[in-house]
Design an enzyme around this catalytic site. Structure first.
Site, PDB file in Angstrom:
ATOM      1  CD  GLU A 176      47.285  42.257  42.649  1.00 21.86           C
ATOM      2  OE1 GLU A 176      47.437  43.280  41.979  1.00 21.86           O
ATOM      3  OE2 GLU A 176      46.299  42.074  43.393  1.00 21.86           O
ATOM      4  CD  GLU A 375      47.385  42.859  47.824  1.00 22.51           C
ATOM      5  OE1 GLU A 375      46.494  43.505  47.223  1.00 22.51           O
ATOM      6  OE2 GLU A 375      48.562  42.848  47.471  1.00 22.51           O
TER       7      GLU A 375
HETATM    8  C1  BGP Z   1      46.393  45.098  44.495  1.00 26.73           C
HETATM    9  C2  BGP Z   1      47.836  45.447  44.753  1.00 26.73           C
HETATM   10  C3  BGP Z   1      48.069  46.343  45.905  1.00 26.73           C
HETATM   11  C4  BGP Z   1      46.933  47.248  46.308  1.00 26.73           C
HETATM   12  C5  BGP Z   1      45.561  46.691  46.076  1.00 26.73           C
HETATM   13  C6  BGP Z   1      44.447  47.702  46.117  1.00 26.73           C
HETATM   14  O1  BGP Z   1      46.201  45.057  43.124  1.00 26.73           O
HETATM   15  O2  BGP Z   1      48.597  44.282  44.974  1.00 26.73           O
HETATM   16  O3  BGP Z   1      49.299  46.954  45.750  1.00 26.73           O
HETATM   17  O4  BGP Z   1      47.141  48.524  45.995  1.00 26.73           O
HETATM   18  O5  BGP Z   1      45.437  46.006  44.870  1.00 26.73           O
HETATM   19  O6  BGP Z   1      44.429  48.451  44.939  1.00 26.73           O
HETATM   20  P1  BGP Z   1      44.391  50.019  44.930  1.00 26.73           P
HETATM   21  O7  BGP Z   1      45.516  50.464  45.799  1.00 26.73           O
HETATM   22  O8  BGP Z   1      44.575  50.401  43.536  1.00 26.73           O
HETATM   23  O9  BGP Z   1      43.072  50.381  45.482  1.00 26.73           O
END
Ligand code: BGP
Length: 478
Positions: A176, A375
């Protein structure tokens, strides 16, 4: 017959710092994730001045995958995973970032992990930098503000490409990388570029662009080196894709939307096309940012374009023209508005499955490269019932709707999609809030925000659902 390819990479994704724990084991150094405290729903995490006594650092133990990985991979294999995305913790390989020699115990840990995955024919999909640069690089060099960090990253990448040649074929450079683009706050700047700053620093935006440029050069150099070491390596970028809609059909709102998209997606333009788009040069001129980039850096960008586009998808955002904004300069925190057509998660993230199809179409139109959804998932408060089960029907509903939209993009729009890794197959620490109770998993981990629990694993209702989805190659969603 399935609309998806036979070798579709179904699986799940995590990141080292959110799952592994073992923050001081096997010679690991301190990463920036190790100095981030727990926040909460709507409560930001703090970045402390080193690891301080009495603070709660949730990544230090996380889900203790460092000691549980065999058990966890067996559970993923039981669901039929064909791929597993995780990251390598840079600080296990080079504890300080600028060390002369790599740390053998760290290298061995990932050898063992990848062997374990291959035992079940699970393809590793590996991110080199997922929000956790060595803290020492932040302290001594202010992260990617310093050109020398490019060499440190490329050295680390080279070590990984050489060591895991033949074991890992799918790589991504920076996770990201574009999050900082629309929101240059301290949290993003330390996560993505290891810049030690504060939210009220008026120089944040310039620093963010300078360090982003150096990160992009580091990424391109790593792609070139990775191809040199093994031409069969598939090396991708990793973008947080949030489609940005215009709030209404006023043409001015469309211009604002276009400007907003520039800020989020110029990274992908550079990584896919090898040059910086004109609109960014114009923006930097307008802002008076005098950014450094040598001819050699520009050449590196050109020679290190990616093979595929990895992206995360959780939500869309909606933008409206701000007042006193003649140039339509978009800032995420100021210019996004509520979208009345969408429901939200418990953390206020808009839920928009159609947006995933839209994302796949737009990326395909722009770059015509293979894509991988690396993701997608729902963070929720799960309730463990008296019999130990978790009825997470809401998670199944979320994933089902998104997989359906993804299949439509393949079947109706012909996008070239390599795989889908949901986030995160097992409960882990949240990156944005540091909570443990913001759960994403098919596998429940017995631990809470306070760190209580015996870390035992159990299967949620969604576990059995996903198993069926994979077995039918995405045909059986109900
Ligand atoms: C993305 C990241 C992850 C993950 C996900 C969910 O931004 O790449 O590392 O954490 O989001 O976000 P969060 O964990 O803040 O709910």
């Amino acid at each position: 017959m399935s609309v998806l390819r036979d070798d579709f990479l179904w699986g799940g994704a995590v990141a080292a710092h959110q799952i592994e724990g073992g923050w001081q084991e096997g010679g690991k150094g301190i990463s920036i994730a190790d100095v981030m405290t727990a926040g909460g729903n709507g409560i930001p995490r703090r970045i402390t001045d080193g690891v301080l006594p009495g603070e709660n650092y949730p990544n230090h133990e996380a889900s203790d995958f460092y000691h549980h990985y065999k058990e966890d991979i067996a559970l993923m294999a039981e669901m039929g995973f064909r791929s597993f995305r995780t990251s390598i913790a840079w600080t296990r390989i080079y504890p300080n970032g600028d060390d002369q020699e790599p740390n053998e115990a760290g290298l061995q840990f990932y050898d063992d992990l990848f062997d374990e995955l291959h035992k079940y024919n699970i393809e590793p999909v590996i991110t080199l930098q997922h929000f956790e640069m060595p803290y020492h690089l932040a302290r001594k060099y202010n992260g990617f503000m310093d050109h020398r960090c490019i060499d440190f990253f490329v050295k680390y990448a080279r070590t990984c490409f050489e060591r895991y040649k033949g074991k890992v074929h799918y790589w991504m450079t920076f996770n990201e990388i574009n999050n900082q683009g629309a929101d240059p706050c301290a949290h993003h700047m330390i996560q993505e570029g290891a810049i030690l700053t504060t939210d009220d620093n008026p120089d944040n935006e310039r620093m963010m662009y300078q360090s982003s440029l150096y990160e992009l050069v580091a990424s391109a150099e790593a792609v070139r080196v990775g191809h040199e070491i093994d031409p069969s390596n598939q090396i991708g970028c990793m973008i947080a894709y949030e489609p940005l809609y215009a709030a209404d059909c006023n043409p001015e709102s469309y211009i604002e939307m276009t400007e907003a998209n520039h800020k989020r997606y110029w990274y992908m333009d550079v990584q896919c096309r090898g040059f910086i788009p004109n609109y960014m040069y114009k923006y930097w001129d307008r802002m008076g940012f005098d950014l450094k980039l040598s001819d050699a850096d520009i050449k590196a960008l050109k020679e290190g374009t990616v093979d595929y586009i990895g992206f995360s998808y959780y939500m869309s955002q909606t933008v409206a023209k701000g007042e006193n904004n003649p140039h339509f300069n978009f800032y995420e925190r100021k210019n996004t508005v509520n979208n009345p057509f969408l429901k939200k998660s418990d953390w206020g993230w808009p839920i928009d499955p159609e947006g995933l199809r839209y994302a796949l179409c737009v990326i395909d139109e722009r770059y015509n490269k293979p894509m991988m959804i690396v993701e997608n998932g729902l963070g929720a408060y799960d309730q463990k019932l008296a019999d130990g089960s978790v009825d997470d029907t809401y998670r199944i509903d979320y994933l089902k709707a998104h997989i359906k939209a993804m299949k439509e993009a393949v079947a109706e729009d012909g996008v070239n999609l390599l795989g889908y890794q949901m986030w995160a197959p097992i409960d882990i620490v949240s990156a944005s809030s540091g909570e443990f109770d913001k759960r994403y998993g098919f596998i429940y981990v017995n631990k809470n925000n306070k760190g209580e629990g015996d870390l035992s694993r159990s299967r949620k209702k969604s576990f059995y659902w996903y198993k069926k989805v994979i077995a039918s190659n995405g045909e059986e969603l109900d």
